[in-house]
Structure formats: structure tokens, C-alpha cells
Design an enzyme around this catalytic site. Sequence first.
Site, PDB file in Angstrom:
ATOM      1  N   SER A 193      -1.947 -20.004  69.441  1.00  0.00           N
ATOM      2  CA  SER A 193      -0.822 -19.432  70.179  1.00  0.00           C
ATOM      3  C   SER A 193      -1.261 -18.974  71.574  1.00  0.00           C
ATOM      4  CB  SER A 193      -0.250 -18.239  69.427  1.00  0.00           C
ATOM      5  OG  SER A 193       0.141 -18.597  68.132  1.00  0.00           O
TER       6      SER A 193
HETATM    7  N1  SAH Z   1      -1.349 -17.742  65.587  1.00  0.00           N
HETATM    8  C1  SAH Z   1      -1.906 -19.012  65.208  1.00  0.00           C
HETATM    9  C2  SAH Z   1      -0.797 -20.029  65.413  1.00  0.00           C
HETATM   10  C3  SAH Z   1      -0.950 -21.273  64.718  1.00  0.00           C
HETATM   11  S1  SAH Z   1       0.412 -22.384  64.894  1.00  0.00           S
HETATM   12  C4  SAH Z   1      -3.101 -19.299  66.082  1.00  0.00           C
HETATM   13  O1  SAH Z   1      -3.193 -18.645  67.121  1.00  0.00           O
HETATM   14  O2  SAH Z   1      -3.920 -20.141  65.767  1.00  0.00           O
HETATM   15  C5  SAH Z   1       1.325 -22.036  63.412  1.00  0.00           C
HETATM   16  C6  SAH Z   1       0.626 -22.327  62.114  1.00  0.00           C
HETATM   17  O3  SAH Z   1       1.582 -22.159  61.073  1.00  0.00           O
HETATM   18  C7  SAH Z   1       0.059 -23.716  61.950  1.00  0.00           C
HETATM   19  O4  SAH Z   1      -1.316 -23.638  61.718  1.00  0.00           O
HETATM   20  C8  SAH Z   1       0.823 -24.291  60.747  1.00  0.00           C
HETATM   21  O5  SAH Z   1       0.033 -25.109  59.926  1.00  0.00           O
HETATM   22  C9  SAH Z   1       1.225 -23.024  60.019  1.00  0.00           C
HETATM   23  N2  SAH Z   1       2.348 -23.148  59.092  1.00  0.00           N
HETATM   24  C10 SAH Z   1       3.498 -23.856  59.240  1.00  0.00           C
HETATM   25  N3  SAH Z   1       4.277 -23.709  58.160  1.00  0.00           N
HETATM   26  C11 SAH Z   1       3.608 -22.900  57.287  1.00  0.00           C
HETATM   27  C12 SAH Z   1       3.891 -22.361  55.987  1.00  0.00           C
HETATM   28  N4  SAH Z   1       5.020 -22.647  55.337  1.00  0.00           N
HETATM   29  N5  SAH Z   1       2.970 -21.553  55.419  1.00  0.00           N
HETATM   30  C13 SAH Z   1       1.800 -21.257  56.035  1.00  0.00           C
HETATM   31  N6  SAH Z   1       1.479 -21.735  57.265  1.00  0.00           N
HETATM   32  C14 SAH Z   1       2.372 -22.537  57.888  1.00  0.00           C
END
Ligand code: SAH
Length: 222
Positions: A72
Site C-alpha cells: 500500500s
Molecule cells: N497493506 C498491504 C496491502 C496488500 S494489497 C501491504 O502494504 O502490503 C491487499 C492484500 O489483500 C493482497 O495481498 C490480497 O492478496 C489480500 N486479499 C484480498 N482478498 C483477501 C481475503 N479475502 N482475505 C485475505 N486477504 C485478501
Amino acid sequence: MSTPRPNHAGIGMTSARTRDRLVQRLRDQGITNLSVLERIRNLPRHIFVDEALASRAYEDTALPIGWGQTISQPYIVARMTEALLAGGMPEKVLEVGFGCGYQTAVLAPFAQRIYSIERIEPLVKRARARLKELEIRNVKLKHGDGMKGWPTQAPFDGILVAAAPLTLPEALVKQLAPGGRLIVPVGPEGQQQLLRLTRRESGIHREVLGPVSFVPLLAGLG
Ligand code: SAH
């Protein structure tokens, strides 16, 4: 990327000036919580991205972390953390979609215990290694579908969702403790709004914090 790189100090991209510039930008964009700004200044972000992207780690931008996902943008991490903390420090926090673990690491000092779920298994392993490297010990990571929350650990004083569902996941609202806050982006691509839902005695209080852009929250495992 999979081997720990314990030496995170001393290279150019981690210079105080680069981090100061990022923090100043976040302030300019309206982030006011000084503890959150300080945490972002002190936490290395470059160890969460691939070495080829490390020189861009202190730009205020999302960067790819593989499997079609991104780390993010620092502004959004600051905004969500600030929104979660407003009204007091949560004891127990649920995080959905921890990706590389950067948001988790930013949040760690502000909660007693964090329970985090990610649906893409290789990301779980990588995040675990990064948090260990940073000696963060109050976080429990698991591979799973965060849309269902973590019923055996509920209720939570704070819930932070880092991917956008099309509609509000009721399971998460149910897992909010009295006074608890849920920070979640909701809506289809291009039309998402960041929401804060607070469980009050009178019911669920809903605030719209503004337009955002997140990857979709997907059901099931990756
Ligand atoms: N704050 C994190 C953002 C990652 S992007 C960072 O800074 O790295 C959002 C993440 O949500 C992704 O890794 C994706 O795989 C995850 N995601 C999407 N749907 C999900 C679900 N149902 N349960 C758990 N994770 C999920």
C-alpha cells in the site's frame, strides 16, 4: 527476497533525508497523528519490496509485491492507521489482507495484539520473515479468507481491511467489540470509498472518509 537482510541501515535509500521528505509529504496531505508519522519515519519500507524496487521504497506510491498485489501507498497506510487509532488505542486488532506485512508493521506498536489474514500463501511466508527480522512479536499471521474474519479471536477493538469488497462484509461488522472501529474501503474499482464503522450502544455508526483505490477483496484462497 526470501533471505533475510538484517543490515537495513546505512544504505543511501534509507537516508534520514529521504524519509523526512516522505513524512513531510504525508503531513502536507493532512496526516496529523505524530506517533503514526514517527513510526513511518523509523520503519524501513525497502525491506518489504523486491531489491530492484528498493530505491523507490520511500516514494509515496504503491509498488508491486508479486502475485498481482501491491504494497500500500504510505499515505493510505498512514490514513487507515490514523483512522483506526482515533478514539483510543485498540487492544485487539484484526487485519485483512496483510500482503507484504508493511501495514502490519506500522500498526504493531499501537495495538496489544494483531491478528492478520492473507489469502495468498507465499505472501504469508514472506511477511512472516520480514516481521521476524524487525523483531515484531505481537502479531499472529494466518493464511485464509479474511472476508470471514477470525471468529475464534473475535471480538476486535479494531478491524482494518486492506482490499476492497463490493459491499460491506457482515461477518466483519459482527466481530466488532463495543466501541470497536472497522476501517474498510468499499465499492467497485474506480468508485471505492473508505469507510469507518464504529459499534456504539445505539448501533453501527458509519462515516465516509473519502475516495480511495484498492485491489479487490476476493473470496476464497489464492
Ligand atoms: N497493506 C498491504 C496491502 C496488500 S494489497 C501491504 O502494504 O502490503 C491487499 C492484500 O489483500 C493482497 O495481498 C490480497 O492478496 C489480500 N486479499 C484480498 N482478498 C483477501 C481475503 N479475502 N482475505 C485475505 N486477504 C485478501
